[in-house]
Design an enzyme around this catalytic site. Structure first.
Site, PDB file in Angstrom:
ATOM      1  N   THR A  19      38.674  44.277  25.819  1.00  0.00           N
ATOM      2  CA  THR A  19      38.302  45.011  24.600  1.00  0.00           C
ATOM      3  C   THR A  19      38.342  46.516  24.832  1.00  0.00           C
ATOM      4  O   THR A  19      38.402  47.284  23.872  1.00  0.00           O
ATOM      5  CB  THR A  19      36.865  44.643  24.166  1.00  0.00           C
ATOM      6  OG1 THR A  19      36.016  44.756  25.310  1.00  0.00           O
ATOM      7  CG2 THR A  19      36.786  43.233  23.609  1.00  0.00           C
ATOM      8  N   GLY A 102      41.101  42.268  44.429  1.00  0.00           N
ATOM      9  CA  GLY A 102      41.732  41.306  43.523  1.00  0.00           C
ATOM     10  C   GLY A 102      40.817  40.209  43.023  1.00  0.00           C
ATOM     11  O   GLY A 102      41.280  39.191  42.526  1.00  0.00           O
ATOM     12  N   GLY A 104      38.518  40.716  40.654  1.00  0.00           N
ATOM     13  CA  GLY A 104      38.027  41.036  39.316  1.00  0.00           C
ATOM     14  C   GLY A 104      36.727  41.812  39.358  1.00  0.00           C
ATOM     15  O   GLY A 104      35.972  41.816  38.384  1.00  0.00           O
ATOM     16  N   SER A 106      36.636  45.161  40.291  1.00  0.00           N
ATOM     17  CA  SER A 106      37.040  46.570  40.206  1.00  0.00           C
ATOM     18  C   SER A 106      37.018  47.283  41.552  1.00  0.00           C
ATOM     19  O   SER A 106      36.457  48.376  41.690  1.00  0.00           O
ATOM     20  CB  SER A 106      36.237  47.330  39.153  1.00  0.00           C
ATOM     21  OG  SER A 106      35.105  47.932  39.627  1.00  0.00           O
ATOM     22  N   SER A 107      37.663  46.659  42.532  1.00  0.00           N
ATOM     23  CA  SER A 107      37.778  47.312  43.840  1.00  0.00           C
ATOM     24  C   SER A 107      38.514  48.645  43.711  1.00  0.00           C
ATOM     25  O   SER A 107      38.201  49.601  44.430  1.00  0.00           O
ATOM     26  CB  SER A 107      38.513  46.403  44.833  1.00  0.00           C
ATOM     27  OG  SER A 107      39.753  46.004  44.304  1.00  0.00           O
ATOM     28  N   SER A 108      39.464  48.750  42.785  1.00  0.00           N
ATOM     29  CA  SER A 108      40.217  50.009  42.706  1.00  0.00           C
ATOM     30  C   SER A 108      39.373  51.120  42.087  1.00  0.00           C
ATOM     31  O   SER A 108      39.463  52.269  42.532  1.00  0.00           O
ATOM     32  CB  SER A 108      41.553  49.823  41.989  1.00  0.00           C
ATOM     33  OG  SER A 108      41.368  49.247  40.741  1.00  0.00           O
ATOM     34  N   GLU A 140      44.450  55.165  37.985  1.00  0.00           N
ATOM     35  CA  GLU A 140      44.864  53.765  38.136  1.00  0.00           C
ATOM     36  C   GLU A 140      46.265  53.558  37.539  1.00  0.00           C
ATOM     37  O   GLU A 140      47.110  52.870  38.101  1.00  0.00           O
ATOM     38  CB  GLU A 140      43.834  52.880  37.424  1.00  0.00           C
ATOM     39  CG  GLU A 140      44.170  51.402  37.376  1.00  0.00           C
ATOM     40  CD  GLU A 140      43.629  50.622  38.552  1.00  0.00           C
ATOM     41  OE1 GLU A 140      42.571  50.995  39.082  1.00  0.00           O
ATOM     42  OE2 GLU A 140      44.278  49.636  38.934  1.00  0.00           O
ATOM     43  N   ASP A 152      35.855  50.104  33.872  1.00  0.00           N
ATOM     44  CA  ASP A 152      35.513  50.029  35.298  1.00  0.00           C
ATOM     45  C   ASP A 152      34.986  51.354  35.848  1.00  0.00           C
ATOM     46  O   ASP A 152      33.884  51.397  36.401  1.00  0.00           O
ATOM     47  CB  ASP A 152      36.717  49.533  36.116  1.00  0.00           C
ATOM     48  CG  ASP A 152      37.181  48.156  35.677  1.00  0.00           C
ATOM     49  OD1 ASP A 152      36.488  47.534  34.848  1.00  0.00           O
ATOM     50  OD2 ASP A 152      38.230  47.703  36.147  1.00  0.00           O
TER      51      ASP A 152
HETATM   52  C1  GLA Z   1      40.519  45.158  34.187  1.00  0.00           C
HETATM   53  C2  GLA Z   1      40.709  46.583  33.662  1.00  0.00           C
HETATM   54  C3  GLA Z   1      39.621  46.932  32.660  1.00  0.00           C
HETATM   55  C4  GLA Z   1      39.472  45.859  31.579  1.00  0.00           C
HETATM   56  C5  GLA Z   1      39.406  44.462  32.205  1.00  0.00           C
HETATM   57  C6  GLA Z   1      39.419  43.365  31.175  1.00  0.00           C
HETATM   58  O1  GLA Z   1      39.355  45.088  34.953  1.00  0.00           O
HETATM   59  O2  GLA Z   1      40.683  47.504  34.712  1.00  0.00           O
HETATM   60  O3  GLA Z   1      39.885  48.190  32.077  1.00  0.00           O
HETATM   61  O4  GLA Z   1      40.500  45.942  30.640  1.00  0.00           O
HETATM   62  O5  GLA Z   1      40.458  44.234  33.112  1.00  0.00           O
HETATM   63  O6  GLA Z   1      38.272  43.400  30.395  1.00  0.00           O
END
Ligand code: GLA
Length: 332
Positions: A19, A102, A104, A106-108, A140, A152
């Site tokens: 979203t 990887g 999910g 937000s390691s980056s 990113e 993130d």
């Molecule tokens: C990744 C992206 C975020 C977001 C999610 C999905 O984590 O970095 O910006 O879009 O996917 O909600």
């Protein structure tokens, strides 16, 4: 400045998936996995060593230079800060991380934000947290070509212990929603990474922008669920969370098509084994689920999910019972 240490947490999104890049609502929490950068001043060079990879990145302090792999994130961050007025002070830094890559989580963003904060400290340079978050969103895109949203970097900067961050990615207004006592947040990693992760993400974003009806239906219903989950958390109405997370997962699976059979199975197992709520979290195409569970039984429940998952798929899942923490921009 004689050097310093920066810690940036990871995040897990409770709800509000896919979203952010269309200006919608998200509800992530900052968690106690994270990335640490220890730095010393250097004249004109950015030199970063990773304990995990044993690699060294060496580029000019303005971001110019040849960078590969994770070094591209460092270069993108340095170049963006240079463009926004940071003086070109170098750092000699060591980066270490407890965030699985990887998954999910937000390691980056944990990496880009912690490098950015170290560079800002070194140059006595400050940006508003949301401005820094926007730059890291751009970093990113430059480094990995992923057209991600604001969630993130905003969460890892602005999260608050004991709270979720309710962020409107359109207006950039936010507030902190208290989490109910007695509920643990558990991340269960499916151990599956799909090659589609990056290309699939960009494709979904393009589909939303083109107005694909099913993708839009997900986004609209998901925004509504974020409002409802935030209200349920604020009211301490824990029973409302299960059906909302379930509907969120189903929408990501059927309308948005970013789930995987492994994530679907783990979510089903979590509910069968007594979770308060569960759904896939993050961008999808592999990665993790988030589970809300009673504090007293959270570890045992996650253990049982991982065991049943192993039995059904032969795959090794892993779980983390998370503590919520303050974001990196919150004064300690
Ligand atoms: C990744 C992206 C975020 C977001 C999610 C999905 O984590 O970095 O910006 O879009 O996917 O909600």
């Amino acid at each position: 400045m004689s050097g310093g240490t920066v810690f940036t947490p990871a995040r897990v999104n409770l709800i509000g998936e896919h979203t952010d890049y269309s200006g919608g609502l998200v509800l992530p929490v900052a968690i106690d996995l994270g990335t640490t950068v220890k730095w010393q001043p250097l004249d004109w060079l950015i030199r970063v060593r990773s304990l995990a990879f044993g690699d060294v990145v060496a580029i000019r302090a303005d971001g110019e230079g040849v960078a590969t792999g994770w070094g591209r994130y460092v270069a993108a961050v340095a170049a963006l800060l240079h463009e926004h007025g940071r003086t070109d002070d170098g750092i000699d830094a060591v980066v270490s991380s407890t965030v699985p890559i990887g998954s999910g989580l937000s390691s980056s963003a944990a990496l880009t934000v912690s490098i950015a904060l170290a560079l800002c400290q070194a140059a006595a340079f400050e940006l508003e947290p949301l401005e820094l978050a926007r730059l890291m969103q751009e970093a990113e895109r430059r480094a990995a070509g992923v057209p991600c949203g604001l969630m993130d970097p905003a969460c890892v900067l602005l999260g608050r212990r004991g709270h979720a961050l309710l962020l409107d990615c359109g207006s950039e207004e936010y507030r902190h929603v208290p989490l109910p006592e007695g509920i643990a947040i558990v991340v269960v990693d499916s151990g599956v990474r799909h090659a589609l992760e990056h290309s699939g993400y960009a494709e979904r974003r393009a589909e939303v922008e083109r107005g694909d009806p099913r993708r839009i239906r997900h986004v609209a219903s998901e925004n509504e669920r974020v409002v409802q989950v935030a209200a349920a958390l604020e009211a301490g109405d824990v029973d409302a969370l299960g059906p909302l997370f379930r509907a969120g997962h189903d929408s990501l699976r059927d309308d948005f098509e970013v789930s995987t059979p492994e994530l679907d199975l783990m979510v089903d197992l979590a509910y069968e084994l007594g979770a308060v709520a569960a759904r896939m979290t993050g961008g999808g195409f592999g990665g993790s689920i988030v589970v809300l569970a009673d504090v007293g039984s959270a570890s045992a429940l996650a253990d049982a999910v991982v065991a049943a998952y192993r039995e059904r798929t032969g795959r090794e899942g892993r779980f983390y019972v998370c503590e919520t923490v303050d974001g990196a921009a919150v004064p300690r």
